[in-house]
Scaffold this motif. Structure first.
Motif, PDB file in Angstrom:
ATOM      1  N   LEU A  82      88.388  71.715  17.022  1.00  0.00           N
ATOM      2  CA  LEU A  82      87.479  71.421  17.091  1.00  0.00           C
ATOM      3  C   LEU A  82      87.279  69.953  18.719  1.00  0.00           C
ATOM      4  N   THR A  83      88.019  70.014  18.792  1.00  0.00           N
ATOM      5  CA  THR A  83      88.605  69.240  20.140  1.00  0.00           C
ATOM      6  C   THR A  83      87.653  69.767  21.623  1.00  0.00           C
ATOM      7  N   MET A  84      87.702  71.447  21.736  1.00  0.00           N
ATOM      8  CA  MET A  84      87.765  72.219  22.701  1.00  0.00           C
ATOM      9  C   MET A  84      86.491  72.474  22.512  1.00  0.00           C
ATOM     10  N   LEU A  85      86.045  72.965  21.360  1.00  0.00           N
ATOM     11  CA  LEU A  85      84.495  73.161  21.087  1.00  0.00           C
ATOM     12  C   LEU A  85      83.753  72.633  20.976  1.00  0.00           C
ATOM     13  N   LEU A  86      84.061  71.143  21.081  1.00  0.00           N
ATOM     14  CA  LEU A  86      83.035  69.872  21.062  1.00  0.00           C
ATOM     15  C   LEU A  86      82.921  69.441  22.225  1.00  0.00           C
ATOM     16  N   ASP A 125      77.639  70.203  26.094  1.00  0.00           N
ATOM     17  CA  ASP A 125      76.691  69.106  26.181  1.00  0.00           C
ATOM     18  C   ASP A 125      76.502  67.874  25.513  1.00  0.00           C
ATOM     19  N   GLY A 126      77.244  66.962  26.296  1.00  0.00           N
ATOM     20  CA  GLY A 126      76.530  65.503  24.942  1.00  0.00           C
ATOM     21  C   GLY A 126      77.600  65.187  23.966  1.00  0.00           C
ATOM     22  N   PHE A 127      78.764  65.337  24.503  1.00  0.00           N
ATOM     23  CA  PHE A 127      79.769  65.435  22.944  1.00  0.00           C
ATOM     24  C   PHE A 127      80.768  65.212  23.645  1.00  0.00           C
ATOM     25  N   GLU A 128      81.479  64.685  23.206  1.00  0.00           N
ATOM     26  CA  GLU A 128      82.710  63.731  23.793  1.00  0.00           C
ATOM     27  C   GLU A 128      83.538  63.078  22.592  1.00  0.00           C
ATOM     28  N   VAL A 129      85.116  64.398  22.504  1.00  0.00           N
ATOM     29  CA  VAL A 129      86.348  63.794  22.038  1.00  0.00           C
ATOM     30  C   VAL A 129      86.357  63.059  22.308  1.00  0.00           C
ATOM     31  N   GLY A 135      77.549  62.035   5.460  1.00  0.00           N
ATOM     32  CA  GLY A 135      77.417  64.095   5.410  1.00  0.00           C
ATOM     33  C   GLY A 135      78.693  65.178   5.153  1.00  0.00           C
ATOM     34  N   TYR A 136      78.406  66.099   4.056  1.00  0.00           N
ATOM     35  CA  TYR A 136      79.373  66.613   3.675  1.00  0.00           C
ATOM     36  C   TYR A 136      78.878  68.345   3.962  1.00  0.00           C
ATOM     37  N   VAL A 137      80.436  68.862   5.165  1.00  0.00           N
ATOM     38  CA  VAL A 137      79.917  70.027   5.612  1.00  0.00           C
ATOM     39  C   VAL A 137      81.097  70.497   5.505  1.00  0.00           C
ATOM     40  N   LEU A 138      81.497  71.969   4.845  1.00  0.00           N
ATOM     41  CA  LEU A 138      82.496  72.881   4.679  1.00  0.00           C
ATOM     42  C   LEU A 138      82.905  73.444   6.560  1.00  0.00           C
ATOM     43  N   LYS A 139      84.400  73.657   6.220  1.00  0.00           N
ATOM     44  CA  LYS A 139      85.265  73.846   7.253  1.00  0.00           C
ATOM     45  C   LYS A 139      84.635  74.930   7.716  1.00  0.00           C
ATOM     46  N   LYS A 140      84.449  75.676   7.297  1.00  0.00           N
ATOM     47  CA  LYS A 140      83.442  77.397   8.009  1.00  0.00           C
ATOM     48  C   LYS A 140      82.502  77.511   8.075  1.00  0.00           C
ATOM     49  N   THR A 141      81.464  76.681   8.608  1.00  0.00           N
ATOM     50  CA  THR A 141      80.661  76.061   9.243  1.00  0.00           C
ATOM     51  C   THR A 141      80.676  76.242  10.501  1.00  0.00           C
ATOM     52  N   PRO A 142      80.025  77.704  11.015  1.00  0.00           N
ATOM     53  CA  PRO A 142      79.911  78.279  12.573  1.00  0.00           C
ATOM     54  C   PRO A 142      79.519  77.026  13.381  1.00  0.00           C
ATOM     55  N   PRO A 143      80.145  76.534  14.389  1.00  0.00           N
ATOM     56  CA  PRO A 143      80.609  76.681  15.725  1.00  0.00           C
ATOM     57  C   PRO A 143      79.020  75.640  15.512  1.00  0.00           C
ATOM     58  N   ALA A 144      77.564  76.751  16.465  1.00  0.00           N
ATOM     59  CA  ALA A 144      76.668  76.207  16.505  1.00  0.00           C
ATOM     60  C   ALA A 144      75.650  75.210  15.417  1.00  0.00           C
ATOM     61  N   LYS A 145      76.158  75.201  13.923  1.00  0.00           N
ATOM     62  CA  LYS A 145      75.412  74.773  13.066  1.00  0.00           C
ATOM     63  C   LYS A 145      76.360  73.392  13.360  1.00  0.00           C
ATOM     64  N   LEU A 146      77.986  73.286  13.456  1.00  0.00           N
ATOM     65  CA  LEU A 146      78.663  72.203  13.224  1.00  0.00           C
ATOM     66  C   LEU A 146      77.527  71.205  13.917  1.00  0.00           C
ATOM     67  N   ILE A 147      77.573  72.052  15.558  1.00  0.00           N
ATOM     68  CA  ILE A 147      77.263  70.795  15.891  1.00  0.00           C
ATOM     69  C   ILE A 147      75.411  69.791  15.855  1.00  0.00           C
ATOM     70  N   GLU A 148      75.446  71.114  15.300  1.00  0.00           N
ATOM     71  CA  GLU A 148      73.291  70.558  15.140  1.00  0.00           C
ATOM     72  C   GLU A 148      73.719  69.988  14.023  1.00  0.00           C
ATOM     73  N   GLN A 160      75.042  66.190  15.304  1.00  0.00           N
ATOM     74  CA  GLN A 160      73.654  65.427  15.968  1.00  0.00           C
ATOM     75  C   GLN A 160      72.865  64.879  15.121  1.00  0.00           C
ATOM     76  N   GLU A 161      72.715  65.601  13.645  1.00  0.00           N
ATOM     77  CA  GLU A 161      72.199  65.648  12.879  1.00  0.00           C
ATOM     78  C   GLU A 161      72.219  63.948  12.185  1.00  0.00           C
ATOM     79  N   ALA A 162      73.843  63.980  11.927  1.00  0.00           N
ATOM     80  CA  ALA A 162      74.020  62.876  10.809  1.00  0.00           C
ATOM     81  C   ALA A 162      73.862  61.980  12.254  1.00  0.00           C
ATOM     82  N   ASN A 163      73.969  62.063  13.738  1.00  0.00           N
ATOM     83  CA  ASN A 163      73.731  61.178  14.611  1.00  0.00           C
ATOM     84  C   ASN A 163      73.116  60.309  15.096  1.00  0.00           C
TER      85      ASN A 163
END
Length: 210
Positions: free
Chosen positions: A17-21, A25-29, A100-113, A116-119
C-alpha cells in the motif's frame, strides 16, 4: 497532496500500500503501523489528511483506534480497509465515525479513487458493503422518527449527505456557498447529537429522518 497514515498488521500489504500510494501523483504516506497502540500520539505527530485503517489487528484494533481518534479529532478522514464485510463490523465502523468502508481486494485504481473521494468529503464504500448497509438499515423496524427539529433546509442538506454528496456538490445542488453548507451541517450535527458525517447518515437511516 493527500497525506496518509496506514494501520495494517500484514507487513507485505502494508509495504504494498505504501509503495502504491507513494508512487501515485498527489499522495504521500507519512508512516505506517501494525496496530493502533499509539494512535493518538501518531495522529498528533503526523497530522494526516486520511487514515487507512485495518480492523483486525493484534493489540489495539481498528475499531478501537477509530473510537480513540474520534474522541479528539472529527476532521481527519478514516477509511476502513478490511477483509470483513459482515454487518457487525460495518455497523460498528459507521456508528463510530468512519468515513468509508472498503474491502482489501479493491483494485488499486479504485482504492486511489476511494481515498480521493473520502478526502473531498465523500463516504466511499465497496458496492457489496453499500448493499449490506442498505439491508441493515432497512431491517431496523423503527417507525418514522422524530425530525429532531430540523428545518426544511437542514433536512434537504441531510438528504444529500445520505445520498453521498460532498460539501462542494451540496453547494452546487442547493445554490448556496460552501460556508453555508458547513453552517447547516454543524447545526445538523448539534441537533442529531453526532460528531461526523457517517454518524449523521447512520442516524438518518436508523430513525428514518429523511
Amino acid at each position: 497532496m493527500i497525506k496518509l497514515l496506514i494501520y495494517e498488521d500484514n507487513p507485505q500489504l502494508r509495504e504494498g500500500l505504501t509503495m502504491l500510494l507513494n508512487g501515485s501523483d498527489g499522495f504521500e504516506v507519512l508512516a505506517s503501523f501494525k496496530n493502533c497502540s499509539n494512535v493518538l500520539q501518531e495522529l498528533r505527530i503526523y497530522k494526516p489528511d486520511v487514515i487507512l485503517m485495518d480492523i483486525d489487528m493484534p493489540g489495539s484494533d481498528g475499531i478501537e483506534g477509530l473510537k480513540q481518534i474520534r474522541l479528539v479529532d472529527n476532521e481527519v478522514k478514516i477509511l476502513m480497509l478490511t477483509v470483513f464485510d459482515d454487518n457487525k463490523n460495518v455497523f460498528e465502523a459507521i456508528s463510530n465515525g468512519a468515513n468509508g468502508y472498503v474491502l482489501k481486494k479493491t483494485p488499486p485504481a479504485k482504492l486511489i479513487e476511494y481515498i480521493q473521494e473520502a478526502n473531498s468529503g465523500g463516504a466511499p464504500m465497496t458496492s457489496s458493503i453499500a448493499t449490506q448497509v442498505l439491508k441493515m438499515f432497512s431491517s431496523l423496524h423503527s417507525e418514522k422518527g422524530e425530525n429532531y427539529n430540523l428545518s426544511e433546509r437542514e433536512k434537504q442538506v441531510l438528504h444529500l449527505l445520505v445520498n453521498g454528496y460532498s460539501y462542494k456538490m451540496i453547494s452546487a445542488e442547493m445554490f448556496i456557498a460552501i460556508d453555508t453548507v458547513r453552517s447547516h451541517i454543524k447545526k445538523i450535527y448539534e441537533k442529531l447529537h453526532v460528531n461526523s458525517k457517517s454518524e449523521a447518515v447512520a442516524k438518518a437511516f436508523k430513525d428514518r429522518i429523511v
